[in-house]
Design a protein around this motif. Structure first.
Motif, PDB file in Angstrom:
ATOM      1  N   PRO A  71       0.239  -6.602  -6.305  1.00 41.40           N
ATOM      2  CA  PRO A  71       0.135  -6.162  -4.904  1.00 41.40           C
ATOM      3  C   PRO A  71       0.789  -7.166  -3.961  1.00 41.40           C
ATOM      4  O   PRO A  71       0.661  -8.366  -4.135  1.00 41.40           O
ATOM      5  CB  PRO A  71      -1.377  -6.079  -4.668  1.00 41.40           C
ATOM      6  CG  PRO A  71      -1.973  -6.980  -5.696  1.00 41.40           C
ATOM      7  CD  PRO A  71      -1.072  -6.933  -6.885  1.00 41.40           C
ATOM      8  N   TYR A  72       1.519  -6.637  -2.978  1.00 47.16           N
ATOM      9  CA  TYR A  72       2.082  -7.508  -1.948  1.00 47.16           C
ATOM     10  C   TYR A  72       1.681  -7.066  -0.543  1.00 47.16           C
ATOM     11  O   TYR A  72       1.979  -7.738   0.436  1.00 47.16           O
ATOM     12  CB  TYR A  72       3.609  -7.573  -2.056  1.00 47.16           C
ATOM     13  CG  TYR A  72       4.347  -6.298  -1.689  1.00 47.16           C
ATOM     14  CD1 TYR A  72       4.733  -6.045  -0.362  1.00 47.16           C
ATOM     15  CD2 TYR A  72       4.678  -5.361  -2.654  1.00 47.16           C
ATOM     16  CE1 TYR A  72       5.424  -4.890  -0.031  1.00 47.16           C
ATOM     17  CE2 TYR A  72       5.368  -4.204  -2.331  1.00 47.16           C
ATOM     18  CZ  TYR A  72       5.741  -3.973  -1.011  1.00 47.16           C
ATOM     19  OH  TYR A  72       6.418  -2.819  -0.679  1.00 47.16           O
ATOM     20  N   GLN A  73       0.946  -5.934  -0.444  1.00 44.75           N
ATOM     21  CA  GLN A  73       0.488  -5.441   0.855  1.00 44.75           C
ATOM     22  C   GLN A  73      -0.785  -4.643   0.636  1.00 44.75           C
ATOM     23  O   GLN A  73      -0.896  -3.879  -0.331  1.00 44.75           O
ATOM     24  CB  GLN A  73       1.588  -4.556   1.468  1.00 44.75           C
ATOM     25  CG  GLN A  73       1.223  -3.931   2.795  1.00 44.75           C
ATOM     26  CD  GLN A  73       2.360  -3.081   3.343  1.00 44.75           C
ATOM     27  OE1 GLN A  73       3.459  -3.577   3.565  1.00 44.75           O
ATOM     28  NE2 GLN A  73       2.100  -1.792   3.527  1.00 44.75           N
ATOM     29  N   ASP A  74      -1.771  -4.830   1.554  1.00 43.98           N
ATOM     30  CA  ASP A  74      -3.060  -4.153   1.404  1.00 43.98           C
ATOM     31  C   ASP A  74      -3.127  -2.817   2.114  1.00 43.98           C
ATOM     32  O   ASP A  74      -3.689  -1.857   1.598  1.00 43.98           O
ATOM     33  CB  ASP A  74      -4.188  -5.061   1.915  1.00 43.98           C
ATOM     34  CG  ASP A  74      -4.370  -6.288   1.038  1.00 43.98           C
ATOM     35  OD1 ASP A  74      -4.101  -6.189  -0.176  1.00 43.98           O
ATOM     36  OD2 ASP A  74      -4.769  -7.338   1.567  1.00 43.98           O
ATOM     37  N   ARG A  75      -2.569  -2.736   3.324  1.00 45.12           N
ATOM     38  CA  ARG A  75      -2.712  -1.525   4.145  1.00 45.12           C
ATOM     39  C   ARG A  75      -1.341  -1.071   4.645  1.00 45.12           C
ATOM     40  O   ARG A  75      -0.796  -1.690   5.558  1.00 45.12           O
ATOM     41  CB  ARG A  75      -3.636  -1.797   5.342  1.00 45.12           C
ATOM     42  CG  ARG A  75      -5.049  -2.150   4.943  1.00 45.12           C
ATOM     43  CD  ARG A  75      -5.898  -2.366   6.170  1.00 45.12           C
ATOM     44  NE  ARG A  75      -7.278  -2.717   5.813  1.00 45.12           N
ATOM     45  CZ  ARG A  75      -8.223  -2.997   6.713  1.00 45.12           C
ATOM     46  NH1 ARG A  75      -7.936  -2.965   8.022  1.00 45.12           N
ATOM     47  NH2 ARG A  75      -9.450  -3.303   6.317  1.00 45.12           N
ATOM     48  N   PRO A  76      -0.826   0.020   4.055  1.00 49.65           N
ATOM     49  CA  PRO A  76      -1.314   0.714   2.863  1.00 49.65           C
ATOM     50  C   PRO A  76      -0.996  -0.111   1.616  1.00 49.65           C
ATOM     51  O   PRO A  76      -0.158  -1.017   1.664  1.00 49.65           O
ATOM     52  CB  PRO A  76      -0.515   2.022   2.880  1.00 49.65           C
ATOM     53  CG  PRO A  76       0.769   1.647   3.552  1.00 49.65           C
ATOM     54  CD  PRO A  76       0.407   0.633   4.593  1.00 49.65           C
ATOM     55  N   PRO A  77      -1.640   0.181   0.502  1.00 51.04           N
ATOM     56  CA  PRO A  77      -1.385  -0.598  -0.717  1.00 51.04           C
ATOM     57  C   PRO A  77       0.069  -0.467  -1.172  1.00 51.04           C
ATOM     58  O   PRO A  77       0.614   0.644  -1.228  1.00 51.04           O
ATOM     59  CB  PRO A  77      -2.335   0.033  -1.744  1.00 51.04           C
ATOM     60  CG  PRO A  77      -3.367   0.749  -0.931  1.00 51.04           C
ATOM     61  CD  PRO A  77      -2.673   1.215   0.300  1.00 51.04           C
ATOM     62  N   ARG A  78       0.687  -1.581  -1.429  1.00 48.77           N
ATOM     63  CA  ARG A  78       2.057  -1.605  -1.927  1.00 48.77           C
ATOM     64  C   ARG A  78       2.131  -2.603  -3.085  1.00 48.77           C
ATOM     65  O   ARG A  78       1.457  -3.632  -3.061  1.00 48.77           O
ATOM     66  CB  ARG A  78       3.048  -2.001  -0.835  1.00 48.77           C
ATOM     67  CG  ARG A  78       3.178  -0.989   0.297  1.00 48.77           C
ATOM     68  CD  ARG A  78       3.974   0.231  -0.173  1.00 48.77           C
ATOM     69  NE  ARG A  78       4.226   1.159   0.911  1.00 48.77           N
ATOM     70  CZ  ARG A  78       3.426   2.168   1.256  1.00 48.77           C
ATOM     71  NH1 ARG A  78       2.285   2.353   0.588  1.00 48.77           N
ATOM     72  NH2 ARG A  78       3.735   2.974   2.246  1.00 48.77           N
ATOM     73  N   TYR A  79       2.969  -2.270  -4.063  1.00 47.13           N
ATOM     74  CA  TYR A  79       3.081  -3.114  -5.255  1.00 47.13           C
ATOM     75  C   TYR A  79       4.543  -3.440  -5.529  1.00 47.13           C
ATOM     76  O   TYR A  79       5.452  -2.676  -5.185  1.00 47.13           O
ATOM     77  CB  TYR A  79       2.483  -2.398  -6.476  1.00 47.13           C
ATOM     78  CG  TYR A  79       1.022  -2.099  -6.356  1.00 47.13           C
ATOM     79  CD1 TYR A  79       0.054  -2.987  -6.828  1.00 47.13           C
ATOM     80  CD2 TYR A  79       0.586  -0.915  -5.743  1.00 47.13           C
ATOM     81  CE1 TYR A  79      -1.300  -2.707  -6.701  1.00 47.13           C
ATOM     82  CE2 TYR A  79      -0.768  -0.631  -5.614  1.00 47.13           C
ATOM     83  CZ  TYR A  79      -1.704  -1.537  -6.095  1.00 47.13           C
ATOM     84  OH  TYR A  79      -3.041  -1.254  -5.965  1.00 47.13           O
ATOM     85  N   GLU A  80       4.742  -4.577  -6.156  1.00 43.33           N
ATOM     86  CA  GLU A  80       6.054  -4.900  -6.693  1.00 43.33           C
ATOM     87  C   GLU A  80       5.921  -5.128  -8.191  1.00 43.33           C
ATOM     88  O   GLU A  80       4.802  -5.277  -8.714  1.00 43.33           O
ATOM     89  CB  GLU A  80       6.671  -6.117  -5.996  1.00 43.33           C
ATOM     90  CG  GLU A  80       5.861  -7.380  -6.067  1.00 43.33           C
ATOM     91  CD  GLU A  80       6.476  -8.486  -5.215  1.00 43.33           C
ATOM     92  OE1 GLU A  80       7.290  -8.172  -4.323  1.00 43.33           O
ATOM     93  OE2 GLU A  80       6.144  -9.663  -5.455  1.00 43.33           O
ATOM     94  N   TYR A  81       7.043  -5.159  -8.867  1.00 41.58           N
ATOM     95  CA  TYR A  81       7.057  -5.202 -10.326  1.00 41.58           C
ATOM     96  C   TYR A  81       7.661  -6.520 -10.784  1.00 41.58           C
ATOM     97  O   TYR A  81       8.792  -6.861 -10.428  1.00 41.58           O
ATOM     98  CB  TYR A  81       7.846  -4.008 -10.872  1.00 41.58           C
ATOM     99  CG  TYR A  81       7.189  -2.700 -10.522  1.00 41.58           C
ATOM    100  CD1 TYR A  81       6.254  -2.123 -11.379  1.00 41.58           C
ATOM    101  CD2 TYR A  81       7.452  -2.057  -9.314  1.00 41.58           C
ATOM    102  CE1 TYR A  81       5.617  -0.931 -11.052  1.00 41.58           C
ATOM    103  CE2 TYR A  81       6.829  -0.871  -8.977  1.00 41.58           C
ATOM    104  CZ  TYR A  81       5.900  -0.313  -9.849  1.00 41.58           C
ATOM    105  OH  TYR A  81       5.269   0.847  -9.516  1.00 41.58           O
ATOM    106  N   ARG A  82       6.889  -7.261 -11.580  1.00 42.51           N
ATOM    107  CA  ARG A  82       7.291  -8.586 -12.053  1.00 42.51           C
ATOM    108  C   ARG A  82       7.313  -8.612 -13.576  1.00 42.51           C
ATOM    109  O   ARG A  82       6.448  -8.033 -14.240  1.00 42.51           O
ATOM    110  CB  ARG A  82       6.300  -9.644 -11.552  1.00 42.51           C
ATOM    111  CG  ARG A  82       6.215  -9.743 -10.037  1.00 42.51           C
ATOM    112  CD  ARG A  82       7.273 -10.679  -9.511  1.00 42.51           C
ATOM    113  NE  ARG A  82       7.262 -10.767  -8.058  1.00 42.51           N
ATOM    114  CZ  ARG A  82       7.979 -11.661  -7.379  1.00 42.51           C
ATOM    115  NH1 ARG A  82       8.719 -12.551  -8.036  1.00 42.51           N
ATOM    116  NH2 ARG A  82       7.957 -11.675  -6.058  1.00 42.51           N
TER     117      ARG A  82
END
Length: 295
Positions: A71-82
């Motif tokens: 996760p890189y952001q809570d509102r709204p939830p956002r994800y990145e791929y590592r």
């Protein structure tokens, strides 16, 4: 889209590996995450793939433990791929594929530690100018993790095939590989001109795919006063798609030089390097342009 046949139950490690990375999009996703593209929209733009296909491939790679959703952001939830450790273990596969393509599709099938000025391989290196190095750590010749980019006005990263404290440590046939010879001369030339680079506000780092202990022995034998960094895991090599060749059963970097500013942006890419002393002079000239008087 044709129905995908699972190979997960096959009694063959190659087949089981292809069950995870047998589709070309999956390896291209690994390639781009290795070079610092981590977010869905950025991956889609880079790859030119549909959202549906990208979503499916990302889910496959996460389920296989190759990528992790972070996760890189809570509102709204956002994800990145590592990349996970399992994912980073695929980097030698990418480098081997690139080496095969450079040698047999773009080249003449000859093992070389250099390239022609007009080659697509050289164009790929020159295209690094204006791009940024991803943030990662490589072990130095004492084994300590170090950022390849220093906090000085510029960092000169010279990539070399390999240098050893003992002549008998070189792989068989080393001298016959075009471009392989000259690693000791290159390191010693940077050593002898280090004060000039320092005065220009530049840090010098040598990078090879050798083990840190091999680099340490060479550094001590030649009295180097700057770090050598080990990319034995091929993280930086894969991130920048640097050209390689194989010798002694090891993927080795072809000789090239990048001059990078403190913001990680590449300002100069010297490749192929055919005149070592001239390449050091050229790197110094760029470092001076980025140094205290050029800030």
């Amino acid at each position: 889209m044709p129905q995908r046949t699972s190979l997960a139950g096959a009694d063959c490690a190659i087949a089981q590996a292809l069950d995870v990375v047998g589709d070309w999009w999956t390896l291209l996703i690994v390639r781009d995450t290795a070079r610092g593209v981590h977010r869905f929209d950025a991956l889609q733009e880079e790859l030119g793939v549909s959202r549906k296909v990208l979503t499916e491939r990302l889910r496959l790679l996460v389920d296989a433990g190759v990528l992790a959703r972070v996760p890189y952001q809570d509102r709204p939830p956002r994800y990145e791929y590592r990349l996970t450790p399992r994912g980073r273990a695929l980097l030698p596969v990418l480098v081997a594929l690139q080496d095969w393509g450079d040698t047999w599709l773009l080249g003449e099938g000859e093992t070389m530690a250099t390239a022609e000025e007009s080659s697509k391989e050289a164009a790929r290196v020159h295209a690094l100018v204006g791009t940024r190095l991803p943030e990662l750590r490589l072990p130095d010749h004492e084994g300590a993790p170090r950022d390849p980019v220093a906090g000085t006005a510029s960092t000169v990263l010279y990539f070399f095939p390999g240098a050893y404290a003992r002549k008998d440590a070189y792989p068989p046939g080393w001298a016959a590989i075009p471009g392989a010879r000259g690693c000791t001369l290159e390191s010693c030339t940077y050593r002898d001109q280090l004060a000039e680079f320092t005065a220009a506000g530049a840090t010098v780092h040598g990078v090879s795919t050798q083990r840190p202990d091999e680099q340490r022995d060479f550094s001590r034998a030649e009295g180097l006063r700057f770090p050598l960094l080990s990319d034995a895991g091929l993280e930086l090599t894969a991130a920048l798609r640097l050209p390689t060749f194989r010798a002694g059963g090891v993927s080795r970097l072809k000789r090239l030089t990048l001059v990078v500013d403190r913001d990680r942006t590449v300002h100069e890419a010297l490749y192929p390097v055919t005149d070592i002393e001239e390449s050091v002079r050229a790197a110094l000239a760029v470092a001076r342009s980025l140094g205290p008087s050029g800030d």
